[in-house]
Design an enzyme around this catalytic site. Structure first.
Site, short mmCIF file in Angstrom:
data_model
loop_
_atom_site.label_atom_id
_atom_site.label_comp_id
_atom_site.label_asym_id
_atom_site.label_seq_id
_atom_site.Cartn_x
_atom_site.Cartn_y
_atom_site.Cartn_z
N ILE A 146 9.32 -2.67 4.67
CA ILE A 146 8.80 -3.31 3.47
C ILE A 146 8.30 -2.19 2.55
O ILE A 146 7.71 -1.21 3.01
CB ILE A 146 7.65 -4.28 3.81
CG1 ILE A 146 8.17 -5.46 4.63
CG2 ILE A 146 6.99 -4.81 2.54
CD1 ILE A 146 7.11 -6.47 5.00
N ASP A 147 8.52 -2.35 1.26
CA ASP A 147 8.08 -1.35 0.29
C ASP A 147 6.58 -1.08 0.41
O ASP A 147 5.81 -1.95 0.83
CB ASP A 147 8.36 -1.82 -1.14
CG ASP A 147 9.85 -1.86 -1.47
OD1 ASP A 147 10.62 -1.23 -0.73
OD2 ASP A 147 10.21 -2.52 -2.45
N ARG A 148 6.18 0.11 0.02
CA ARG A 148 4.77 0.50 0.08
C ARG A 148 3.86 -0.57 -0.55
O ARG A 148 2.84 -0.96 0.03
CB ARG A 148 4.56 1.83 -0.65
CG ARG A 148 3.08 2.25 -0.73
CD ARG A 148 2.87 3.33 -1.78
NE ARG A 148 3.42 4.60 -1.38
CZ ARG A 148 2.75 5.55 -0.74
NH1 ARG A 148 1.48 5.37 -0.43
NH2 ARG A 148 3.33 6.69 -0.44
N ASN A 149 4.20 -1.03 -1.73
CA ASN A 149 3.31 -1.93 -2.46
C ASN A 149 3.56 -3.40 -2.20
O ASN A 149 3.02 -4.27 -2.89
CB ASN A 149 3.40 -1.65 -3.97
CG ASN A 149 2.76 -0.31 -4.32
OD1 ASN A 149 1.79 0.10 -3.70
ND2 ASN A 149 3.31 0.37 -5.30
N THR A 150 4.38 -3.70 -1.19
CA THR A 150 4.60 -5.07 -0.75
C THR A 150 3.96 -5.24 0.62
O THR A 150 4.04 -4.34 1.46
CB THR A 150 6.10 -5.40 -0.66
OG1 THR A 150 6.70 -5.24 -1.95
CG2 THR A 150 6.33 -6.83 -0.19
#
Length: 318
Positions: A146-150
């Site tokens: 999962i993306d850093r900001n998700t």
């Protein structure tokens, strides 16, 4: 037990600072604990952390061999004395973790230690479920990212068979992942299924949406359903039928309702007005459909796991 001898250039140093410099993989909090427990001695005697060392002093260290290694990316988990994990589910084969927005899953150019995989490995190491020095030891691994900001659910495999099975099931679309997001403006119609084509620009780390096949673009299918509306904001549940980079973010922006807080595909002025710097996107639910044989994971068939508290849902929709 290993020994360290204090040389001329290190004379006069405090015990804790000398050991910390000599064993950079040993977490400072654990170093202090070992001194208190007399697992670090000076000339065979108990010593205080602030004791000044003299040339020729011999330190006895009753410490695991791993901490004497040189720091490398694959052993940085050792520096985490107190791993921080939000465990949704765990058994002998796998873990489901609720990754917080802002945490990277693997080391990158900005972070080497505080990563999700390092916290997982430190946790299992300290539980004595895993040790990289064991013969033929499998390294715990993530099955999805999962993306850093998700934020949201990430699957970690504890053994090679689980990793193989989960990777196969993800590839064959036998797991259902649902996301919650907040959009600026509500999608129209309020529920539907969208098929488009996404092409990734590696240099810009961004994807572009096309409505017909183009060279280098991959088909993306997204199913969505509006759950609530409050003013210009909408709480939307999204199911990915394909798993493309930035699929939800790019698709919702293309529909005219970008994600709140999305700095790449969204509305910067609106985001600043709400004070949001990360996209309001959370992988909140995972179902193991498993319509075909799943070997040692058959017991998970039909089970659904969910993160109950999604921060932005609580903030904007109570």
């Amino acid at each position: 037990m290993r020994e360290l001898t204090v040389g001329k250039n290190d004379a006069g140093q405090r015990l804790d600072r000398f050991v910390g410099k000599s064993l950079p993989l040993l977490p400072p909090a654990l170093l202090q604990k070992y001194i208190r427990l007399k697992r670090i001695k000076v000339n065979g005697q108990r010593a205080a952390r602030d004791q000044r060392l003299s040339q020729g002093d011999v330190l006895q260290l009753y410490i695991n061999d791993e901490f004497f290694d040189q720091p490398r990316e694959e052993n940085m988990f050792l520096t985490l004395f107190k791993p921080s994990l939000d465990i949704v589910y765990e058994d002998e084969n796998l873990m489901l973790l609720n990754k917080k927005a802002g945490l990277v899953v693997h080391a990158d150019e900005t972070e080497k230690v505080n990563t999700l995989i390092n916290h997982i490995q430190a946790y299992l190491y300290q539980k004595r479920e895993w040790n990289p020095r064991w013969e033929n030891a499998f390294t715990p691994a993530l099955c999805n990212r999962i993306d850093r900001n998700t934020g949201g659910i990430v699957i970690a495999a504890k053994n090679a068979e689980t990793l193989r099975i989960i990777n196969d099931k993800i590839r064959d679309h036998e797991l259902t992942k649902r996301y919650l997001c907040i959009t600026l403006g509500a999608p129209r119609p309020p529920a539907g299924e969208v098929e488009n084509f996404l092409r990734k620009d590696e240099k810009k780390k961004q994807v572009f949406v096309f409505h017909k096949p183009v060279s280098g673009a991959k088909t993306a299918v997204t199913r969505y359903k509006t759950l609530q509306r409050r003013g210009e904001l909408a709480l939307v549940e999204v199911e990915l039928l394909t798993g493309r980079t930035h699929q939800i973010r790019a698709t919702m922006a293309d529909l005219g309702c970008p994600l709140l807080g999305d700095g790449k595909y969204g509305n910067g002025e609106k985001n600043r007005g709400y004070g949001e710097t990360r996209q309001a996107l959370y992988s909140y639910q995972l179902t193991f459909d498993l319509p075909t044989d799943a070997g040692i994971l058959n017991y998970l068939r039909g089970r659904t796991f969910q993160v109950e508290q999604v921060p932005f849902r609580e903030k904007y929709f109570g």
